[in-house]
Design an enzyme around this catalytic site. Structure first.
Site, short mmCIF file in Angstrom:
data_model
loop_
_atom_site.label_atom_id
_atom_site.label_comp_id
_atom_site.label_asym_id
_atom_site.label_seq_id
_atom_site.Cartn_x
_atom_site.Cartn_y
_atom_site.Cartn_z
CB CYS A 1 -0.93 -0.01 1.21
SG CYS A 1 -2.06 1.39 1.25
CB CYS B 1 -7.42 -1.64 6.05
SG CYS B 1 -6.73 -1.72 4.38
#
Length: 355
Positions: free
Chosen positions: A103, A199
């Protein structure tokens, strides 16, 4: 460069204080929160992730308190392609990936920097506990001064250009100092707990997520010991990672650990804790920060997982995109797909993906 900064605000206390510090330094700053995946507003109770709808509201609240505009950017397609798809592909190849590194590499410090440049903002600012310095024209990444919170490990893939356009304002602070600043200025998230879980897998059940997301079936196979004796049946290779002891579903006479995964015959090999130790590894997809190339063997300290203390080692480059690391002492559960990150004292030399 101008003094315009785009603050990546997750809704947590760290990025909120980073925003405050940039305003204090006179930067023309805006806050942005990234929408990264569908279902981020449907977290289970007790999840510790970032990027939920509550987090967006917290980021907006802090931005308003600082008199700063706040925007939400939709990077869902990029996140799916660059992070979730890579995560699933890695597990299907019996590797254990670190999606936070992906990410940072593909979204926060690539897509967001590109968006910032389009909007004529020179810097992206995040709440990572690490420091960026410039020495002899070269950008260096260093550990955060709060070594308990140091996040330099997950930033090893940043390039020289990305480091030049990134500011990490809280790298010189401790977590307690950050919380105190937030409290002094009445931030809604001053005592908010840190996000810890991945997440997009807030319940931590990676295998169920992969099955549901991919729509594939991952066949059962055999647990075997080091001699090849069958010990029982496993529930698909994606459920297991090197060093795992719990959740095997076996009644064994002694504790046994996952030592390797064999996709060619769909077996999980179990062994003793002592079987998990090794001194060497090869890494690929390398990124070097402190130098362009490792021309000869050098002494470093190296981490093979985020939570580990760096260990003494020697590293040398074996190809344009490969390094070999030899530790002074055997390391436990070196795992394919995780990152190895190299340090020279406080400075990140570079790192790569364990092959």
């Amino acid at each position: 460069m101008n003094n315009k900064a785009m603050i990546a605000m997750s809704g947590g206390v760290d990025s909120s204080v980073a925003a405050y510090l940039m305003k204090e330094q006179g930067f023309d700053a805006i806050g942005v929160t990234l929408r990264l995946f569908d279902g981020e507003d449907k977290e289970p109770e007790g999840a510790k992730t970032c990027c939920s709808l509550d987090d967006v509201e917290d980021a907006q609240s802090v931005a308003a308190r600082l008199g700063m505009k706040h925007y939400t950017f939709n990077f869902k397609e990029d996140f799916q392609r660059e992070v979730i798809d890579r995560f699933i592909e890695a597990y299907e190849k019996c590797r254990t990936p670190n999606p936070c590194i992906e990410c940072n590499k593909h979204i926060k410090f690539k897509k967001l920097l590109e968006r910032a440049a389009q909007l004529e903002y020179d810097y992206v600012v995040t709440g990572h506990y690490a420091r960026i310095t410039e020495e002899n024209g070269r950008m260096l990444l260093k550990k955060g001064l709060d070594h308990k919170k140091d996040q330099s490990y997950v930033l090893y893939a940043l390039t020289q250009d990305q480091l030049r356009h990134t500011i990490l304002p809280i790298g010189s602070l401790t977590k307690d100092e950050v919380r105190n600043i937030a409290e002094e200025h009445g931030f809604i998230n001053a005592r908010k707990r840190d996000s810890q879980d991945i997440c997009f897998v807030p319940d931590g059940d990676y295998a169920s997520f992969i099955r549901q997301y991919s729509g594939k079936k991952y066949p059962n196979g055999s647990f075997v010991d080091m001699e090849g004796n069958v010990l029982g049946e496993h529930n698909g290779l994606i459920k297991y990672t090197i060093g795992q002891r719990k959740g095997l579903g076996l009644a064994l006479p002694k504790p046994m650990y996952v030592c390797s995964l064999c996709p060619e015959n769909n077996t999980v090999i179990l062994g003793d804790n002592s079987d998990l130790f090794s001194k060497e590894l090869d890494a690929e997809e390398i990124n070097l920060i402190a130098c362009d190339r490792i021309g000869m063997p050098i002494r470093v300290s190296a981490k093979v997982r985020y939570s580990q203390d760096a260990q003494p080692a020697t590293v040398w480059q074996t190809g344009d995109d490969k390094i070999h690391v030899e530790f002074d002492e055997p390391q436990r559960a070196i795992t394919s797909g995780q990152a190895v990150v190299l340090y020279d004292g406080e400075t990140v030399v570079g790192g790569g993906v364990i092959a």
